[in-house]
Design an enzyme around this catalytic site. Structure first.
Site, short mmCIF file in Angstrom:
data_model
loop_
_atom_site.label_atom_id
_atom_site.label_comp_id
_atom_site.label_asym_id
_atom_site.label_seq_id
_atom_site.Cartn_x
_atom_site.Cartn_y
_atom_site.Cartn_z
N TYR A 24 -52.25 12.01 14.08
CA TYR A 24 -51.31 11.70 13.01
C TYR A 24 -50.65 12.91 12.38
O TYR A 24 -49.77 12.75 11.52
CB TYR A 24 -52.03 10.88 11.92
N HIS A 102 -44.19 3.88 13.20
CA HIS A 102 -45.57 4.26 13.53
C HIS A 102 -45.55 5.74 13.88
O HIS A 102 -44.69 6.19 14.66
CB HIS A 102 -46.11 3.46 14.72
#
Length: 149
Positions: A24, A102
């Site tokens: 991430y 995302h």
């Protein structure tokens, strides 16, 4: 000035920069919010940036967006793969554009992540580009809303 763009973030995104940075990234959600607020101002927009780990709260915010927002940028996180309630709320908000974001490429991950229910209601989907996806979503939203730079 148009109504704000709601930028809604789902569960565990409050841990950005700490949780699995190899997936991430190292930026925090506050870093992303600060950058989007500055970018939005340059586009004649404002953003209302929110995060919740609770599905019902996200549904409430989507319902609020129907009248209070000009569009929705949503990173539903894990709820994107499981939440019919969020899908239904987004379908009820179909009068405003919705862009799903995302951070990771959900199609290169576990097979249960390959399907997003939220995508069925989204105007567009951006995945796999890290936090840049938020910037691209805001750019697309500004174009969609025809806001002059």
């Amino acid at each position: 000035m148009p109504k704000p763009v709601f930028v809604l973030n789902g569960p565990n995104l409050n841990l950005l920069g700490e949780r699995e940075p190899e997936v991430y990234g190292h930026e925090t959600l506050d870093d992303i919010r600060d950058r989007l607020e500055a970018s939005a101002a340059g586009k004649g927009l404002t953003v209302d940036f929110r995060q919740s780990n609770r599905e019902g709260e996200l549904v409430d915010w989507i319902q609020e967006a129907r009248t209070a927002a000009s569009g929705i940028i949503i990173n539903p996180a894990g709820y994107g793969h499981t939440s019919i309630a969020i899908l239904d709320a987004l379908l009820a908000a179909a009068d405003i554009p919705c862009i799903e974001v995302h951070l990771s490429n959900i199609y290169k991950r576990e097979s249960f992540r390959h399907r997003s229910l939220v995508s069925q209601a989204a105007t567009g989907v951006i995945c796999g580009l890290g936090s840049l996806g938020y910037d691209l979503a805001l750019e697309a939203m500004a174009t969609r809303l025809k806001v002059a730079p």
